[in-house]
Design a protein around this motif. Structure first.
Motif, PDB file in Angstrom:
ATOM      1  N   UNK A 137      -3.653  -0.863 -23.152  1.00 64.03           N
ATOM      2  CA  UNK A 137      -2.816   0.271 -22.766  1.00 64.03           C
ATOM      3  C   UNK A 137      -3.174   0.740 -21.355  1.00 64.03           C
ATOM      4  N   UNK A 138      -4.469   0.802 -21.039  1.00 67.76           N
ATOM      5  CA  UNK A 138      -4.908   1.234 -19.719  1.00 67.76           C
ATOM      6  C   UNK A 138      -4.428   0.280 -18.638  1.00 67.76           C
ATOM      7  N   UNK A 139      -4.503  -1.020 -18.878  1.00 68.99           N
ATOM      8  CA  UNK A 139      -4.063  -1.997 -17.884  1.00 68.99           C
ATOM      9  C   UNK A 139      -2.563  -1.868 -17.637  1.00 68.99           C
ATOM     10  N   UNK A 140      -1.790  -1.678 -18.683  1.00 69.69           N
ATOM     11  CA  UNK A 140      -0.353  -1.486 -18.516  1.00 69.69           C
ATOM     12  C   UNK A 140      -0.018  -0.217 -17.749  1.00 69.69           C
ATOM     13  N   UNK A 141      -0.724   0.859 -18.045  1.00 70.62           N
ATOM     14  CA  UNK A 141      -0.479   2.127 -17.359  1.00 70.62           C
ATOM     15  C   UNK A 141      -0.836   2.032 -15.878  1.00 70.62           C
ATOM     16  N   UNK A 142      -1.948   1.388 -15.570  1.00 73.41           N
ATOM     17  CA  UNK A 142      -2.357   1.231 -14.169  1.00 73.41           C
ATOM     18  C   UNK A 142      -1.352   0.360 -13.426  1.00 73.41           C
ATOM     19  N   UNK A 143      -0.923  -0.734 -14.026  1.00 73.28           N
ATOM     20  CA  UNK A 143       0.042  -1.626 -13.385  1.00 73.28           C
ATOM     21  C   UNK A 143       1.361  -0.895 -13.121  1.00 73.28           C
ATOM     22  N   UNK A 144       1.858  -0.169 -14.088  1.00 77.33           N
ATOM     23  CA  UNK A 144       3.102   0.573 -13.919  1.00 77.33           C
ATOM     24  C   UNK A 144       2.964   1.643 -12.835  1.00 77.33           C
ATOM     25  N   UNK A 145       1.846   2.339 -12.811  1.00 71.06           N
ATOM     26  CA  UNK A 145       1.613   3.371 -11.801  1.00 71.06           C
ATOM     27  C   UNK A 145       1.576   2.782 -10.403  1.00 71.06           C
ATOM     28  N   UNK A 146       0.899   1.653 -10.244  1.00 71.44           N
ATOM     29  CA  UNK A 146       0.809   1.018  -8.925  1.00 71.44           C
ATOM     30  C   UNK A 146       2.183   0.558  -8.453  1.00 71.44           C
ATOM     31  N   UNK A 147       2.981  -0.017  -9.337  1.00 70.29           N
ATOM     32  CA  UNK A 147       4.311  -0.487  -8.959  1.00 70.29           C
ATOM     33  C   UNK A 147       5.207   0.684  -8.555  1.00 70.29           C
ATOM     34  N   UNK A 148       5.239   1.731  -9.347  1.00 66.79           N
ATOM     35  CA  UNK A 148       6.092   2.881  -9.047  1.00 66.79           C
ATOM     36  C   UNK A 148       5.629   3.579  -7.771  1.00 66.79           C
ATOM     37  N   UNK A 149       4.331   3.743  -7.591  1.00 65.04           N
ATOM     38  CA  UNK A 149       3.812   4.383  -6.385  1.00 65.04           C
ATOM     39  C   UNK A 149       4.096   3.541  -5.141  1.00 65.04           C
ATOM     40  N   UNK A 150       4.017   2.232  -5.262  1.00 67.56           N
ATOM     41  CA  UNK A 150       4.322   1.358  -4.132  1.00 67.56           C
ATOM     42  C   UNK A 150       5.788   1.468  -3.735  1.00 67.56           C
ATOM     43  N   UNK A 151       6.673   1.485  -4.713  1.00 69.58           N
ATOM     44  CA  UNK A 151       8.095   1.641  -4.410  1.00 69.58           C
ATOM     45  C   UNK A 151       8.388   2.994  -3.766  1.00 69.58           C
ATOM     46  N   UNK A 152       7.747   4.047  -4.247  1.00 67.10           N
ATOM     47  CA  UNK A 152       7.950   5.375  -3.667  1.00 67.10           C
ATOM     48  C   UNK A 152       7.407   5.445  -2.243  1.00 67.10           C
ATOM     49  N   UNK A 153       6.271   4.827  -1.992  1.00 66.70           N
ATOM     50  CA  UNK A 153       5.706   4.817  -0.641  1.00 66.70           C
ATOM     51  C   UNK A 153       6.603   4.033   0.309  1.00 66.70           C
ATOM     52  N   UNK A 154       7.142   2.913  -0.151  1.00 70.28           N
ATOM     53  CA  UNK A 154       8.057   2.132   0.680  1.00 70.28           C
ATOM     54  C   UNK A 154       9.297   2.956   1.014  1.00 70.28           C
ATOM     55  N   UNK A 155       9.824   3.666   0.038  1.00 67.89           N
ATOM     56  CA  UNK A 155      10.978   4.527   0.268  1.00 67.89           C
ATOM     57  C   UNK A 155      10.672   5.592   1.310  1.00 67.89           C
ATOM     58  N   UNK A 156       9.526   6.253   1.171  1.00 67.91           N
ATOM     59  CA  UNK A 156       9.159   7.327   2.106  1.00 67.91           C
ATOM     60  C   UNK A 156       8.950   6.796   3.517  1.00 67.91           C
ATOM     61  N   UNK A 157       8.442   5.588   3.636  1.00 73.52           N
ATOM     62  CA  UNK A 157       8.110   5.049   4.953  1.00 73.52           C
ATOM     63  C   UNK A 157       9.292   4.400   5.656  1.00 73.52           C
ATOM     64  N   UNK A 158      10.201   3.802   4.933  1.00 73.36           N
ATOM     65  CA  UNK A 158      11.204   2.930   5.554  1.00 73.36           C
ATOM     66  C   UNK A 158      12.635   3.430   5.514  1.00 73.36           C
ATOM     67  N   UNK A 159      12.924   4.510   4.840  1.00 80.70           N
ATOM     68  CA  UNK A 159      14.306   4.961   4.725  1.00 80.70           C
ATOM     69  C   UNK A 159      14.685   5.783   5.953  1.00 80.70           C
ATOM     70  N   UNK A 160      15.726   5.352   6.684  1.00 81.49           N
ATOM     71  CA  UNK A 160      16.144   6.111   7.867  1.00 81.49           C
ATOM     72  C   UNK A 160      17.072   7.260   7.494  1.00 81.49           C
ATOM     73  N   UNK A 161      17.335   8.117   8.458  1.00 82.63           N
ATOM     74  CA  UNK A 161      18.320   9.181   8.282  1.00 82.63           C
ATOM     75  C   UNK A 161      17.796  10.375   7.506  1.00 82.63           C
ATOM     76  N   UNK A 162      18.747  11.153   7.011  1.00 88.30           N
ATOM     77  CA  UNK A 162      18.409  12.411   6.326  1.00 88.30           C
ATOM     78  C   UNK A 162      17.626  12.152   5.040  1.00 88.30           C
ATOM     79  N   UNK A 163      17.991  11.137   4.304  1.00 89.31           N
ATOM     80  CA  UNK A 163      17.271  10.837   3.061  1.00 89.31           C
ATOM     81  C   UNK A 163      15.827  10.457   3.378  1.00 89.31           C
TER      82      UNK A 163
END
Length: 68
Positions: free
Chosen positions: A23-49
């Motif tokens: 359960x811990x390995x699954x939770x860590x993997x899911x957290x890393x994937x979601x956090x990576x996608x959110x960081x990519x969004x924050x860093x690379x999205x142009x414009x108002x969004x």
């Protein structure tokens, strides 16, 4: 020390530990994937969004900087 051995062998502590690790390995993997996608969004999205994403990132980073 006999109590510990009985807990591991008779009480099923080994199986419980293995289940917790799965359960811990699954939770860590899911957290890393979601956090990576959110960081990519924050860093690379142009414009108002992108500005909103960077603002959210700034608020989250400031929240980490403040001691609890």
């Amino acid at each position: 020390m006999d109590n510990c051995q009985q807990a591991v062998y008779n009480g099923g502590l080994g199986a419980a530990f293995l289940n917790s690790m799965i359960v811990m390995a699954g939770a860590v993997l899911l957290t890393v994937v979601v956090a990576s996608l959110a960081a990519f969004f924050c860093a690379c999205t142009p414009g108002r969004i992108g500005q909103i994403g960077r603002a959210v990132f700034g608020v989250l980073a400031a929240g980490l900087a403040v001691p609890a």
